[in-house]
Design an enzyme around this catalytic site. Structure first.
Site, PDB file in Angstrom:
ATOM      1  N   ASP A  15      -7.280   1.881   5.795  1.00  0.00           N
ATOM      2  CA  ASP A  15      -7.875   0.686   5.198  1.00  0.00           C
ATOM      3  C   ASP A  15      -8.947   1.143   4.195  1.00  0.00           C
ATOM      4  O   ASP A  15      -9.026   2.310   3.844  1.00  0.00           O
ATOM      5  CB  ASP A  15      -8.481  -0.212   6.276  1.00  0.00           C
ATOM      6  CG  ASP A  15      -9.468   0.538   7.163  1.00  0.00           C
ATOM      7  OD1 ASP A  15      -9.804   1.707   6.851  1.00  0.00           O
ATOM      8  OD2 ASP A  15      -9.913  -0.039   8.170  1.00  0.00           O
ATOM      9  N   ASP A  16      -9.764   0.213   3.749  1.00  0.00           N
ATOM     10  CA  ASP A  16     -10.734   0.576   2.719  1.00  0.00           C
ATOM     11  C   ASP A  16     -12.069   1.002   3.311  1.00  0.00           C
ATOM     12  O   ASP A  16     -13.123   0.469   2.990  1.00  0.00           O
ATOM     13  CB  ASP A  16     -10.898  -0.594   1.750  1.00  0.00           C
ATOM     14  CG  ASP A  16      -9.601  -0.838   1.009  1.00  0.00           C
ATOM     15  OD1 ASP A  16      -8.993   0.164   0.577  1.00  0.00           O
ATOM     16  OD2 ASP A  16      -9.175  -1.991   0.908  1.00  0.00           O
TER      17      ASP A  16
END
Ligand code: PRX
Length: 690
Positions: A560-561
């Protein structure tokens, strides 16, 4: 039986025609791996003395923990002090499947205990009163202090009484009591774990904020959890610099008052080695010197007995979107889990001297500086300073000075070439460790003698999830190996289907374990959305993972980020919002890139508002904006000026492409035809070196 089947699938290869993974092979005494498998066997002497001395022993214990979690964990929990035992008929209850209603995890419900009592009083009753609990090593050479378990308990008690009596009686009658939040913003002084333990003793919920966070980040956390008090110190020396923490707290408190949350008490420890009282700014109706008050109180204090599921602490951590999340851990399960993982993953013995380089501002400092080791009665080294001050040999000097046997650190810190005779087990955490760094840690630091525990876990998991158990089975450089007792890791594909055998995909957990977080403070919906909705039925870790033909797990980093910079977890969205708040920045997209020292570095693509031109000065001021809003550790390593960002026609930034550009993999940009404006990519590439 489902569980059981899973255990079987962990130990046999569906496609391997009866081939068994090394654990079983070792048991059977078969010839093991070919060269490319690169197995590192632990030495016999080590294995013979280890808590888990063979793969067979592990498999026995692991299978029981999966087939009969209630029995397995009850047996362990029975070795702790409970004022009242938990409900035997329901040792745990869990719903990890959003399709079946609210996510709910409970362990040892009905049990009444206190983690501080177990960590201190119980060890003292067992005869460890005069054993050293903390060796404290200051930033400056020659500065140090020691506390025995007896002394630590006295300090904790004085402090709890401060919290009870002083706050309740004298200061506007606000009284810190069970369930109230207390924010702790301290560097690695002994007062940091003392304050944590004191909160735990009276059932207050501590929320430690890493003292590298800026005033804005601090105030955001204050506003979220509305603490009854903030605990800090006037200043700290870090390397050759002095950081004025009280000033940071002062501005955070102004900011939080503006946002409707005022704090009545700011307890300040006078850290004389960094700054004097005279030069510390003071607000007389709010600020209190720790030294003036705390030592006046008696050194014994009653314990507040709490339910196993009462909250112990909140710890804010970054996610891929929005503001930081308050990860909430409760008392009973966390206590059992941190103590047990510590004991097994480091093969802890009473004669060990343990040093973890993490700061108590992060989960590692909660579970494996404070609670896990103290619950085991371990002697812990606390280090105030920076690992490279006055020079890069500092870590190894400390190892020598205190004869450290268990050394737990982040790969970032594998800095210099020394081997240390006292070392017995080495631990690593926070980011994937590459095989060559692993080998160096093993061969050089550990003199090819110390097993390495490459522990995979997260703020959310409370304790180790996938980790070697020293001496139990052969290791592979760079692999976190196998699950801890009671943990069922699975790998799923993007559709959420469980994949078996040799595979790679998203790492999820299929069952609950005692140390799991129970919610995000004040936002159970976000808890469910972030962790349980992506792959219904499972806890989703946010990490990618592959499993090799032998069943070993290889963590591949966040999917994910979120980026991990020197063991600090940072959400790209937070850095972006700090950049965009700069008046001259129009848009920002942040990605992680490989960084030789920090694991990952922060790479920011920035577009400017119309008419503004990029300059060195502007670059600095953008970076300053991030330092101010988050903290110095989140400052971008690189600003890449961008005339525009690659977006899909629906306006979504294509980070996949940005990651490739940032890491220079220009031939691997993939399909850019879905971009609204494909020419943006060429412009970005052309501007790479400006
Ligand atoms: O990406 C994984 C990485 O650190 C993340 C968790 O960060 P945080 O909650 O700040 O906790 C850090 C200390 C536990 C994970 O999602 N990570 C942690 N340990 C490892 C790791 N990546 C690879 N190998 C590890 N041993």
């Amino acid at each position: 039986t489902n569980h059981l089947r899973h255990v079987e699938s962990l130990t046999t290869l569906p496609s391997g025609a009866g081939k068994i993974f090394p654990l079983n092979a070792v048991i059977l005494g078969e010839a093991l791996a070919s060269e490319e498998d690169d197995l590192i066997f632990s030495n016999k002497d080590f294995s013979n003395q280890a808590h888990v001395s063979s793969p067979q022993k592990y498999l026995e214990m692991y299978k029981r923990s999966i087939v009969d979690p209630a029995g397995f964990w009850s047996d362990i929990a029975s070795q702790f002090y409970w004022k009242q035992r938990w409900d035997e008929h329901c040792v745990y209850s869990e719903n990890l499947d959003v399709r079946n209603g609210d996510i709910k995890i409970q362990w040892f419900k009905g049990g009444v205990t206190n983690i501080c009592y177990n960590a201190l009083d119980m060890n003292i009753q067992a005869g460890l009163g005069d054993k050293t609990a903390f060796f404290w090593e200051g930033n400056d050479l020659g500065k140090g202090a020691t506390l025995t378990f007896n002394q630590l308990l006295s300090k904790v008690c004085q402090f709890t009484l401060f919290a009870h009596a002083q706050l309740a009686n004298y200061l506007k009658d606000i009284g810190v009591k069970k369930g109230d939040a207390v924010i702790i913003y301290l560097p690695m002084l002994m007062e940091l774990p003392i304050a944590m333990l004191a909160c735990a003793r009276i059932g207050a919920v501590h929320s430690v904020v890493f003292a590298g966070f800026s005033s804005e980040s601090l105030s955001q956390r204050i506003v979220d959890c509305k603490p009854k008090a903030v605990i800090t110190c006037n200043a700290v020396r870090r390397g050759s610099k002095v950081l004025n923490l009280k000033d940071i707290v002062d501005s955070a408190l102004v900011e939080s008052t503006n946002n409707g949350v005022s704090i009545d008490v700011c307890l300040t420890y006078e850290n004389q080695s960094a700054m004097t009282r005279e030069t510390t700014k003071w607000q007389i109706d709010r600020d209190v010197w720790w030294q003036d008050i705390v030592s006046k109180y008696p050194t014994t204090c009653e314990v507040e007995w709490v339910d196993a599921e009462d909250p112990l602490f909140l710890l804010y951590t970054s996610g891929s979107t929005g503001k930081p999340k308050g990860v909430l851990h409760t008392t009973g399960g966390y206590m059992i889990y941190t103590a047990t993982t510590f004991k097994y993953a480091f093969d802890y013995k009473p004669s060990d001297i343990y040093w973890c380089t993490a700061d108590c501002g992060w989960i590692t400092g909660h579970s494996y500086v404070t609670y896990g080791p103290l619950l085991n009665g371990s002697t812990v080294v606390l280090f105030e300073g920076a690992p490279n001050y006055p020079d890069s040999g500092r870590c190894w000097d400390i190892v020598d000075k205190y004869k450290v046997t268990l050394f737990y650190t982040a790969p970032t810190l594998f800095v210099n070439r020394y081997s240390r005779k006292s070392l017995r087990v080495l631990g690593s955490v926070g980011e994937p460790i590459n095989p060559s760094a692993w080998r160096w840690f093993y061969n050089v630091v550990g003199d090819s003698r110390c097993p390495i525990s490459d522990t995979w876990w997260q703020t959310e998991t409370g304790g180790f999830m996938i980790t070697p158990l020293p001496g139990a089975w052969p290791q592979k450089p760079g692999s976190a190996t196998f699950p801890f007792f009671g943990v069922l890791p699975i790998i799923v594909d993007e559709k959420g289907n469980e994949i078996e055998g040799e595979c790679s995909g998203y790492l999820c957990i299929k069952n609950s374990w005692p140390g799991a977080f129970r919610t995000l403070y004040g936002d159970h919906e976000r808890y469910e959305t972030t962790y349980f909705k992506p792959f219904p039925g499972y806890y989703f870790s946010g990490d990618g993972c592959s499993r090799d033909k032998d069943g070993y797990h290889w963590l591949t980093g966040r999917v994910d980020d979120v980026i991990n910079v020197s063991g600090h977890r940072i959400g790209t969205a937070e850095v972006e919002s700090a950049l965009v708040s700069h008046p001259q920045c129009a848009e920002a997209a942040v990605v992680g890139v490989e960084h030789e020292v920090k694991g990952q570095g922060i790479y920011a693509f920035v577009t400017l508002v119309g008419g503004v031109h990029y300059s060195e000065e502007l670059r600095k001021s953008l970076i300053l904006s991030v330092r101010k809003q988050i903290g110095a550790f989140a400052a971008p390593d690189r600003i890449h000026w961008a005339p525009g960002l690659p977006k899909t026609r629906s306006g979504k930034i294509m980070r996949r492409i940005l990651r490739k550009i940032a890491s220079g993999q220009l031939n691997e940009l993939g399909d850019t035809s879905t971009l609204a404006e494909p020419s943006v990519v060429d412009q970005l590439i052309a501007l790479r070196d400006t």
